[in-house]
Design an enzyme around this catalytic site. Structure first.
Site, PDB file in Angstrom:
ATOM      1  N   ARG A  48     -38.971 -51.157  21.029  1.00  0.00           N
ATOM      2  CA  ARG A  48     -39.502 -50.909  22.366  1.00  0.00           C
ATOM      3  C   ARG A  48     -38.662 -49.828  23.032  1.00  0.00           C
ATOM      4  O   ARG A  48     -37.459 -49.989  23.209  1.00  0.00           O
ATOM      5  CB  ARG A  48     -39.478 -52.218  23.164  1.00  0.00           C
ATOM      6  CG  ARG A  48     -40.264 -52.157  24.458  1.00  0.00           C
ATOM      7  CD  ARG A  48     -40.223 -53.493  25.204  1.00  0.00           C
ATOM      8  NE  ARG A  48     -40.961 -54.547  24.526  1.00  0.00           N
ATOM      9  CZ  ARG A  48     -40.474 -55.769  24.280  1.00  0.00           C
ATOM     10  NH1 ARG A  48     -39.252 -56.087  24.643  1.00  0.00           N
ATOM     11  NH2 ARG A  48     -41.207 -56.660  23.676  1.00  0.00           N
ATOM     12  N   HIS A 101     -42.461 -47.431  15.538  1.00  0.00           N
ATOM     13  CA  HIS A 101     -42.148 -48.225  14.351  1.00  0.00           C
ATOM     14  C   HIS A 101     -41.363 -47.393  13.343  1.00  0.00           C
ATOM     15  O   HIS A 101     -41.582 -46.187  13.233  1.00  0.00           O
ATOM     16  CB  HIS A 101     -43.429 -48.711  13.669  1.00  0.00           C
ATOM     17  CG  HIS A 101     -44.339 -49.452  14.586  1.00  0.00           C
ATOM     18  ND1 HIS A 101     -43.996 -50.646  15.168  1.00  0.00           N
ATOM     19  CD2 HIS A 101     -45.581 -49.161  15.037  1.00  0.00           C
ATOM     20  CE1 HIS A 101     -44.996 -51.056  15.922  1.00  0.00           C
ATOM     21  NE2 HIS A 101     -45.968 -50.176  15.872  1.00  0.00           N
ATOM     22  N   GLU A 104     -49.828 -47.769  11.307  1.00  0.00           N
ATOM     23  CA  GLU A 104     -50.993 -48.469  11.848  1.00  0.00           C
ATOM     24  C   GLU A 104     -52.026 -47.461  12.302  1.00  0.00           C
ATOM     25  O   GLU A 104     -51.731 -46.264  12.424  1.00  0.00           O
ATOM     26  CB  GLU A 104     -50.576 -49.365  13.019  1.00  0.00           C
ATOM     27  CG  GLU A 104     -50.129 -48.593  14.241  1.00  0.00           C
ATOM     28  CD  GLU A 104     -49.571 -49.500  15.352  1.00  0.00           C
ATOM     29  OE1 GLU A 104     -48.683 -50.312  15.059  1.00  0.00           O
ATOM     30  OE2 GLU A 104     -50.019 -49.362  16.492  1.00  0.00           O
ATOM     31  N   HIS A 133     -46.011 -44.655  20.889  1.00  0.00           N
ATOM     32  CA  HIS A 133     -47.389 -45.043  21.202  1.00  0.00           C
ATOM     33  C   HIS A 133     -47.442 -46.256  22.121  1.00  0.00           C
ATOM     34  O   HIS A 133     -46.511 -47.062  22.144  1.00  0.00           O
ATOM     35  CB  HIS A 133     -48.181 -45.338  19.924  1.00  0.00           C
ATOM     36  CG  HIS A 133     -47.632 -46.471  19.115  1.00  0.00           C
ATOM     37  ND1 HIS A 133     -46.533 -46.341  18.304  1.00  0.00           N
ATOM     38  CD2 HIS A 133     -48.020 -47.759  18.992  1.00  0.00           C
ATOM     39  CE1 HIS A 133     -46.280 -47.491  17.714  1.00  0.00           C
ATOM     40  NE2 HIS A 133     -47.168 -48.383  18.116  1.00  0.00           N
TER      41      HIS A 133
HETATM   42 ZN    ZN Z   1     -47.595 -50.240  17.104  1.00  0.00          ZN
END
Ligand code: ZN
Length: 313
Positions: A192, A97, A115, A172
């Site tokens: 991605r 991200h 996150e 991740h």
């Molecule tokens: Zn994520």
């Protein structure tokens, strides 16, 4: 005196989803591909309704706009956090991200995404993809160009009860068999990097290689500093145990056996019950409940056997 606000979760069907959100958490939802329960969310892709009291039926986003006093008048045009339970029957794609600055410039003013995960359950000897093995940005770009995924992707052993912070720029992926509570910034911007060369409806899913290279931190933080063991409660039974704090959120674990009474020191608190049942301020709570303790509720008394993850800003 304000009431505690209970929420109706929003569910997401995903190709990698499973059935534990129904079979284990008891949510009334059909399908064998239930990937996500958005337990506390005020996002355009999922906006929870309030279940009880004078705000029953209202959307959380609306409450945030019209009743800032419930949230301690902290300000901001969007509800700041998003709480999900994720059930992965299959591996998720490997992603990264952006931070706020990059997302603002490149994603139409969107927020970045920080996150964190609390591992509710996972297989024995399991691992997650956290970070990578390139020592510099140029080595990272080279390994990606060479499609050296085996060399690049770092897998770290993870156990039930572990806590993992995923800062922007951290490669991740959740792997098959994991049940996770995610606390995150209220954003959906994801790049991605690699999808294990899988096909979805006969085609590979879109990758975002250039943006990924832009935002990935190299080198990654060490494996040892990536996972926090949150399973030890002996000294902190019946208290809010701080797990992590960053500029976007504070996350706590709470395990009550008997009674826990505490003052609400925060503008508001978000709770997700992961195990057990009991009462909060005299109201029944059970596994799978998500609720918000608003600003006007000063004392909180939880009784019974309850395991929960809580967060605030
Ligand atoms: Zn994520």
């Amino acid at each position: 005196m304000e009431e505690i606000l209970f929420l109706d979760p929003v569910f997401k069907h995903n190709i990698w989803g499973g059935s534990k959100l129904r079979d284990d958490f008891g949510y009334q939802i059909d399908g064998e591909d239930i990937g996500e329960c958005w337990g506390i969310a005020a996002h355009e892709n999922g906006d929870c309704h309030i279940k009880n009291g004078k705000y029953a039926g209202q959307k959380l986003s609306q409450l945030w706009k019209e009743h800032q006093e419930l949230f301690g008048n902290v300000g901001g045009d969007k509800f700041p956090l998003l709480i999900k339970i994720i059930d992965a029957k299959d591996d998720l794609s490997i992603q990264v991200h952006p931070d706020d600055a990059y997302a603002k410039l490149n994603e139409g003013g969107s927020l970045g995404k920080t996150e964190c995960w609390y591992v509710i359950d996972c297989p024995r000897d399991a691992s997650l993809v956290i970070g990578h093995n390139a020592s510099s940005k140029s080595e990272l770009a080279q390994m990606i160009e060479d499609k050296d995924w085996k060399g690049l992707i770092r897998q770290i052993p993870v156990h039930k009860g572990d806590f993992i912070q995923i800062n922007p720029g951290t490669v991740h992926a959740i792997k098959a068999g994991f049940l996770i509570l995610e606390t995150q910034q209220n954003s959906d911007v994801t790049y991605r990097l690699y999808d294990y060369d899988r096909l979805s409806n006969g085609k590979p899913r879109e990758l975002h290689i250039d943006k990924s290279i832009d935002v990935i931190n190299a080198p990654a933080i060490s494996a040892k500093d990536s996972v926090i063991d949150a399973s030890d409660f002996n000294s902190l039974a019946n208290q809010l145990k701080p797990l992590y704090e960053c500029e976007y959120y504070k996350v706590f674990k709470m395990e009550v056996q008997g009674k826990n009474k505490f003052k609400n020191d925060y503008p508001f608190m978000l709770f997700s019950v992961l195990e057990g049942q009991g009462q909060i301020n005299g109201r029944d709570i059970k596994k799978g409940d998500h609720f918000i303790i608003p600003s006007g509720v000063e004392m909180i008394e939880i009784e019974g056997y309850v395991e929960a993850i809580a967060s605030t800003v």
